[in-house]
Design a protein around this motif. Structure first.
Motif, mmCIF file in Angstrom:
data_model
loop_
_atom_site.group_PDB
_atom_site.id
_atom_site.type_symbol
_atom_site.label_atom_id
_atom_site.label_comp_id
_atom_site.label_asym_id
_atom_site.label_seq_id
_atom_site.Cartn_x
_atom_site.Cartn_y
_atom_site.Cartn_z
ATOM 1 N N UNK A 71 -7.388 19.479 -8.496
ATOM 2 C CA UNK A 71 -6.333 19.091 -7.560
ATOM 3 C C UNK A 71 -6.813 19.224 -6.123
ATOM 4 N N UNK A 72 -7.607 20.250 -5.864
ATOM 5 C CA UNK A 72 -8.151 20.435 -4.526
ATOM 6 C C UNK A 72 -9.127 19.312 -4.180
ATOM 7 N N UNK A 73 -9.912 18.873 -5.148
ATOM 8 C CA UNK A 73 -10.823 17.745 -4.919
ATOM 9 C C UNK A 73 -10.053 16.480 -4.571
ATOM 10 N N UNK A 74 -8.953 16.256 -5.250
ATOM 11 C CA UNK A 74 -8.107 15.100 -4.956
ATOM 12 C C UNK A 74 -7.527 15.213 -3.544
ATOM 13 N N UNK A 75 -7.058 16.395 -3.195
ATOM 14 C CA UNK A 75 -6.509 16.620 -1.857
ATOM 15 C C UNK A 75 -7.559 16.363 -0.782
ATOM 16 N N UNK A 76 -8.783 16.789 -1.035
ATOM 17 C CA UNK A 76 -9.864 16.562 -0.078
ATOM 18 C C UNK A 76 -10.170 15.075 0.059
ATOM 19 N N UNK A 77 -10.037 14.336 -1.036
ATOM 20 C CA UNK A 77 -10.217 12.890 -0.965
ATOM 21 C C UNK A 77 -9.161 12.240 -0.085
ATOM 22 N N UNK A 78 -7.932 12.702 -0.214
ATOM 23 C CA UNK A 78 -6.854 12.204 0.641
ATOM 24 C C UNK A 78 -7.173 12.490 2.101
ATOM 25 N N UNK A 79 -7.693 13.676 2.378
ATOM 26 C CA UNK A 79 -8.028 14.063 3.752
ATOM 27 C C UNK A 79 -9.133 13.196 4.334
ATOM 28 N N UNK A 80 -9.958 12.615 3.473
ATOM 29 C CA UNK A 80 -11.023 11.727 3.928
ATOM 30 C C UNK A 80 -10.529 10.301 4.148
ATOM 31 N N UNK A 81 -9.236 10.060 3.880
ATOM 32 C CA UNK A 81 -8.665 8.737 4.072
ATOM 33 C C UNK A 81 -8.901 7.801 2.914
ATOM 34 N N UNK A 82 -9.260 8.353 1.735
ATOM 35 C CA UNK A 82 -9.541 7.520 0.573
ATOM 36 C C UNK A 82 -8.253 7.123 -0.145
ATOM 37 N N UNK A 83 -8.269 5.950 -0.758
ATOM 38 C CA UNK A 83 -7.148 5.511 -1.588
ATOM 39 C C UNK A 83 -7.243 6.195 -2.946
ATOM 40 N N UNK A 105 0.830 -1.208 0.000
ATOM 41 C CA UNK A 105 0.000 0.000 0.000
ATOM 42 C C UNK A 105 0.861 1.253 0.000
ATOM 43 N N UNK A 106 1.852 1.285 0.875
ATOM 44 C CA UNK A 106 2.717 2.458 0.974
ATOM 45 C C UNK A 106 3.571 2.615 -0.281
ATOM 46 N N UNK A 107 4.060 1.512 -0.816
ATOM 47 C CA UNK A 107 4.874 1.572 -2.036
ATOM 48 C C UNK A 107 4.070 2.123 -3.200
ATOM 49 N N UNK A 108 2.756 1.879 -3.193
ATOM 50 C CA UNK A 108 1.886 2.362 -4.272
ATOM 51 C C UNK A 108 1.562 3.843 -4.132
ATOM 52 N N UNK A 109 1.973 4.444 -3.011
ATOM 53 C CA UNK A 109 1.748 5.871 -2.824
ATOM 54 C C UNK A 109 0.611 6.207 -1.888
ATOM 55 N N UNK A 110 -0.044 5.184 -1.324
ATOM 56 C CA UNK A 110 -1.115 5.435 -0.370
ATOM 57 C C UNK A 110 -0.552 5.470 1.043
ATOM 58 N N UNK A 111 -1.345 5.975 1.983
ATOM 59 C CA UNK A 111 -0.930 6.024 3.383
ATOM 60 C C UNK A 111 -1.468 4.805 4.113
ATOM 61 N N UNK A 112 -0.651 4.243 5.008
ATOM 62 C CA UNK A 112 -1.085 3.095 5.796
ATOM 63 C C UNK A 112 -1.775 3.591 7.056
#
Length: 213
Positions: A158-170, A115-122
């Motif tokens: 880009x802001x929408x993507x950032x907000x998705x990251x903030x929601x814990x989404x992959x 997961x982390x290698x793919x660029x997502x947060x664990x």
């Protein structure tokens, strides 16, 4: 192949992790170190994709070793005994991509590295929320102003993507929500990180929370 390096002061733990990771066909253990002082040389020599590192070690601990890797493409997974203690908060603030409990089952350890290698947060959404709440109370106004200034650099998508990251989404989940491919999400994230000078999903989630607080 995902190149993995292990840093832990306990030789038995290192041996156990090496055995676990070596059992996966797509993981290659490229090196080890017994404390944080050996991390820069290890990374420079072996170029791991993911560094699995104990958070508490004598000498240079996992927090300081992670901090010294700022600017490096290697992603750090810290090992801890407790789910969300002060050391975990400090490691994430230093730039770690997530954390693993030392009693995590082998299959989940392997998947965490992928997961982390793919660029997502664990980090699960609940863990992300806990981290956000922990950092939210410190210097609220200053953090909000600084976060908004950084996020103003982003395009609407880009802001929408950032907000998705903030929601814990992959990345895949963000793509589904925005009706675009996972590859497109990765491209947007690359641009986001370049614009804000940060290459860590958890730190980006904190930034979004600060800006909207």
């Amino acid at each position: 192949m995902i190149r993995v390096a292990i840093v832990d002061d306990d030789a038995l733990v290192r041996a156990g992790l090496r055995t676990i990771f070596s059992s996966a066909e797509d993981l290659l253990v490229v090196g080890e170190a017994e404390d944080g002082s050996g991390v820069p040389e290890l990374v420079a020599r072996e170029h791991p994709d993911v560094l699995v590192m104990d958070i508490r070690m004598p000498g240079v601990d996992g927090i300081e070793a992670t901090r010294r890797l700022i600017g490096s493409p290697v992603r750090v997974l810290v090992l801890t005994t407790f789910q969300l203690d002060e050391h975990v908060f400090a490691a994430v603030e230093a730039g770690a991509s997530g954390f693993l409990l030392k009693d995590t089952p082998p299959r989940e350890l392997i998947e965490a590295v992928r997961i982390v290698a793919a660029g997502d947060a664990m980090l699960s959404p609940s863990h992300t929320r806990a981290l956000i709440e922990h950092f939210a109370d410190s210097g609220r106004d200053r953090r909000r102003d600084g976060a908004r200034e950084l996020l103003d650099r982003l395009s609407p998508r880009e802001l929408e993507v950032a907000e998705g990251v903030a929601q814990g989404l992959s990345n895949a989940e963000i793509g589904a929500a925005l009706f675009c491919s996972e590859a497109t999400v990765k491209t947007h994230l690359t641009r986001v990180f370049a614009k804000i000078g940060e290459a860590n999903r958890v730190r980006l989630a904190l930034l979004v929370r600060d800006a909207t607080d």
